[in-house]
Design a protein around this motif. Structure first.
Motif, short mmCIF file in Angstrom:
data_model
loop_
_atom_site.label_atom_id
_atom_site.label_comp_id
_atom_site.label_asym_id
_atom_site.label_seq_id
_atom_site.Cartn_x
_atom_site.Cartn_y
_atom_site.Cartn_z
N LEU A 42 11.82 9.13 -5.64
CA LEU A 42 10.51 8.57 -5.32
C LEU A 42 10.26 7.27 -6.08
O LEU A 42 9.64 6.34 -5.55
CB LEU A 42 9.40 9.59 -5.60
N THR A 43 10.74 7.20 -7.32
CA THR A 43 10.59 5.97 -8.10
C THR A 43 11.36 4.83 -7.45
O THR A 43 10.87 3.71 -7.33
CB THR A 43 11.08 6.18 -9.54
N ARG A 96 4.47 10.53 -6.44
CA ARG A 96 5.46 10.88 -7.44
C ARG A 96 4.82 11.39 -8.72
O ARG A 96 5.26 12.37 -9.32
CB ARG A 96 6.33 9.65 -7.73
N LEU A 97 3.71 10.75 -9.16
CA LEU A 97 3.01 11.18 -10.37
C LEU A 97 2.38 12.56 -10.18
O LEU A 97 2.40 13.40 -11.09
CB LEU A 97 1.95 10.16 -10.76
N ARG A 98 1.82 12.80 -8.98
CA ARG A 98 1.15 14.07 -8.73
C ARG A 98 2.14 15.22 -8.60
O ARG A 98 1.89 16.34 -9.05
CB ARG A 98 0.29 13.98 -7.46
N VAL A 99 3.28 14.94 -7.94
CA VAL A 99 4.25 16.00 -7.68
C VAL A 99 5.07 16.30 -8.93
O VAL A 99 5.22 17.46 -9.34
CB VAL A 99 5.18 15.61 -6.51
N ALA A 100 5.64 15.25 -9.55
CA ALA A 100 6.51 15.45 -10.71
C ALA A 100 5.73 15.74 -11.97
O ALA A 100 6.27 16.32 -12.92
CB ALA A 100 7.40 14.21 -10.91
N VAL A 160 0.84 -1.20 0.00
CA VAL A 160 0.00 0.00 0.00
C VAL A 160 0.88 1.25 0.00
O VAL A 160 0.63 2.20 -0.75
CB VAL A 160 -0.93 0.01 1.23
N PHE A 161 1.92 1.23 0.83
CA PHE A 161 2.80 2.38 0.93
C PHE A 161 3.51 2.64 -0.38
O PHE A 161 3.70 3.79 -0.80
CB PHE A 161 3.81 2.18 2.06
N SER A 162 3.91 1.55 -1.08
CA SER A 162 4.59 1.71 -2.36
C SER A 162 3.68 2.37 -3.39
O SER A 162 4.12 3.22 -4.17
CB SER A 162 5.08 0.35 -2.88
N ILE A 163 2.39 1.99 -3.39
CA ILE A 163 1.42 2.59 -4.32
C ILE A 163 1.22 4.06 -4.00
O ILE A 163 1.16 4.91 -4.90
CB ILE A 163 0.09 1.82 -4.26
N ILE A 164 1.14 4.39 -2.70
CA ILE A 164 0.98 5.79 -2.29
C ILE A 164 2.19 6.61 -2.74
O ILE A 164 2.05 7.73 -3.23
CB ILE A 164 0.80 5.88 -0.75
N VAL A 165 3.39 6.04 -2.59
CA VAL A 165 4.61 6.73 -3.01
C VAL A 165 4.57 7.01 -4.51
O VAL A 165 4.92 8.11 -4.96
CB VAL A 165 5.87 5.90 -2.65
N ALA A 222 -8.57 0.20 -6.92
CA ALA A 222 -8.82 1.60 -7.27
C ALA A 222 -7.51 2.38 -7.47
O ALA A 222 -7.38 3.16 -8.43
CB ALA A 222 -9.66 2.27 -6.18
N SER A 223 -6.55 2.19 -6.58
CA SER A 223 -5.29 2.95 -6.68
C SER A 223 -4.49 2.53 -7.91
O SER A 223 -3.91 3.38 -8.60
CB SER A 223 -4.46 2.77 -5.41
N THR A 224 -4.46 1.23 -8.21
CA THR A 224 -3.73 0.77 -9.40
C THR A 224 -4.43 1.23 -10.67
O THR A 224 -3.78 1.60 -11.65
CB THR A 224 -3.58 -0.77 -9.38
N SER A 225 -5.76 1.22 -10.66
CA SER A 225 -6.52 1.75 -11.80
C SER A 225 -6.20 3.22 -12.01
O SER A 225 -6.09 3.69 -13.15
CB SER A 225 -8.03 1.56 -11.57
N SER A 226 -6.06 3.96 -10.91
CA SER A 226 -5.75 5.38 -10.99
C SER A 226 -4.38 5.61 -11.63
O SER A 226 -4.20 6.53 -12.44
CB SER A 226 -5.77 5.99 -9.58
N ILE A 227 -3.41 4.74 -11.30
CA ILE A 227 -2.07 4.85 -11.89
C ILE A 227 -2.14 4.58 -13.39
O ILE A 227 -1.57 5.33 -14.20
CB ILE A 227 -1.11 3.87 -11.20
N VAL A 228 -2.83 3.52 -13.77
CA VAL A 228 -2.96 3.18 -15.19
C VAL A 228 -3.66 4.31 -15.95
O VAL A 228 -3.23 4.71 -17.04
CB VAL A 228 -3.73 1.86 -15.37
N TYR A 229 -4.73 4.85 -15.37
CA TYR A 229 -5.47 5.95 -16.01
C TYR A 229 -4.57 7.17 -16.19
O TYR A 229 -4.55 7.80 -17.27
CB TYR A 229 -6.68 6.32 -15.17
N ALA A 230 -3.81 7.53 -15.14
CA ALA A 230 -2.97 8.73 -15.21
C ALA A 230 -1.91 8.60 -16.31
O ALA A 230 -1.68 9.53 -17.07
CB ALA A 230 -2.30 8.96 -13.86
N ILE A 231 -1.27 7.42 -16.39
CA ILE A 231 -0.20 7.25 -17.38
C ILE A 231 -0.78 7.16 -18.79
O ILE A 231 -0.17 7.63 -19.75
CB ILE A 231 0.63 5.99 -17.06
N ARG A 232 -1.95 6.59 -18.92
CA ARG A 232 -2.55 6.44 -20.25
C ARG A 232 -3.24 7.70 -20.76
O ARG A 232 -3.11 8.06 -21.93
CB ARG A 232 -3.59 5.30 -20.23
N LEU A 233 -3.96 8.41 -19.87
CA LEU A 233 -4.89 9.43 -20.36
C LEU A 233 -4.76 10.81 -19.73
O LEU A 233 -5.27 11.77 -20.29
CB LEU A 233 -6.34 8.94 -20.16
N GLN A 234 -4.13 10.93 -18.57
CA GLN A 234 -4.16 12.21 -17.86
C GLN A 234 -2.99 13.10 -18.25
O GLN A 234 -1.84 12.75 -18.08
CB GLN A 234 -4.14 11.97 -16.34
#
Length: 221
Positions: free
Chosen positions: A149-150, A13-17, A4-9, A60-72
């Protein structure tokens, strides 16, 4: 909780960078498939509120990562497809599906009940999780320099599986009636070994206090 902590990190990282450089979309697509196939019991069995919340959080969190990299935007524009080329459907999903089917049939399972299908999907998720990090490790090897962060995200991801091995050993010795699952053991050890090289260079960079970078193939020789 390391997972969970790794996903939050990574989300941080995606939000900050605001970029996806050095991140493998394909690894996270594999992890999303792992969670979707493992947690089919969300619709059939209630264990506890904590259990259900954690399963939904993973999906939900992993879906959010996939969505951000693909579409956001602007994140998706910085994703480097040319570096993330591991053929995950052909060399990860398909072999793991075949292995799961064979394991299920050899162990006496059938394909004619929902419970049996759930068991086979769970086995598939165990096999797939053991190699899901491969696309990410390949991307890091190509980029060489790893953002802080990565690096922390992948370290916590690997630590989660290493701690699971300690948990299995503890339960085998102290939990009465503990059921050994050798597929889980094999996949857990394999997954941890895949992180071994990364752990070494990560810990060395922390010790030196400098930038974290992976060696080229020529340097390793």
């Amino acid at each position: 909780m390391c997972h969970v902590f790794s996903i939050i990190v990574l989300l941080l990282r995606l939000r900050v960078a605001r970029n996806a450089q050095g991140i493998s979309l394909r690894t996270h697509e594999l992890f999303l498939l792992v969670f979707l196939t493992r947690y089919t019991d969300l619709f059939t069995t209630f264990y506890s509120l904590y259990n259900s919340v954690m399963k939904v959080l993973y999906i939900a969190s992993t879906s959010s990562i996939v969505y951000a990299i693909r579409l956001q935007e602007p994140i998706c524009s910085t994703y480097d497809r040319a570096q993330d080329t591991f053929r995950h459907w052909a060399f990860a999903v398909a072999p793991c599906a075949v292995l799961a089917l064979l394991t299920h049939l050899i162990s006496g399972g059938s394909l004619f009940s929902f419970v049996d299908i759930q068991e086979m999907l769970w086995t598939f998720s165990i096999y797939l999780e053991s190699i899901a990090i491969l696309p990410q490790l390949i991307v890091l090897q190509r980029f060489r320099e790893v953002e802080n962060l990565t690096g922390n995200y992948i370290f916590f991801m690997g630590s989660y599986r290493a701690l699971y091995i300690v948990n299995w050993i503890f339960r085998a010795y102290y939990e009465p009636g503990y059921r050994h699952h050798y597929v889980v053991y094999f996949c857990g050890v394999l997954q941890t070994l895949l992180y071994a090289d990364f752990f070494y260079y990560y810990l060395m960079s922390k010790r030196r206090g400098g930038k974290f970078s992976l060696p080229t193939n020529a340097q390793q020789k």
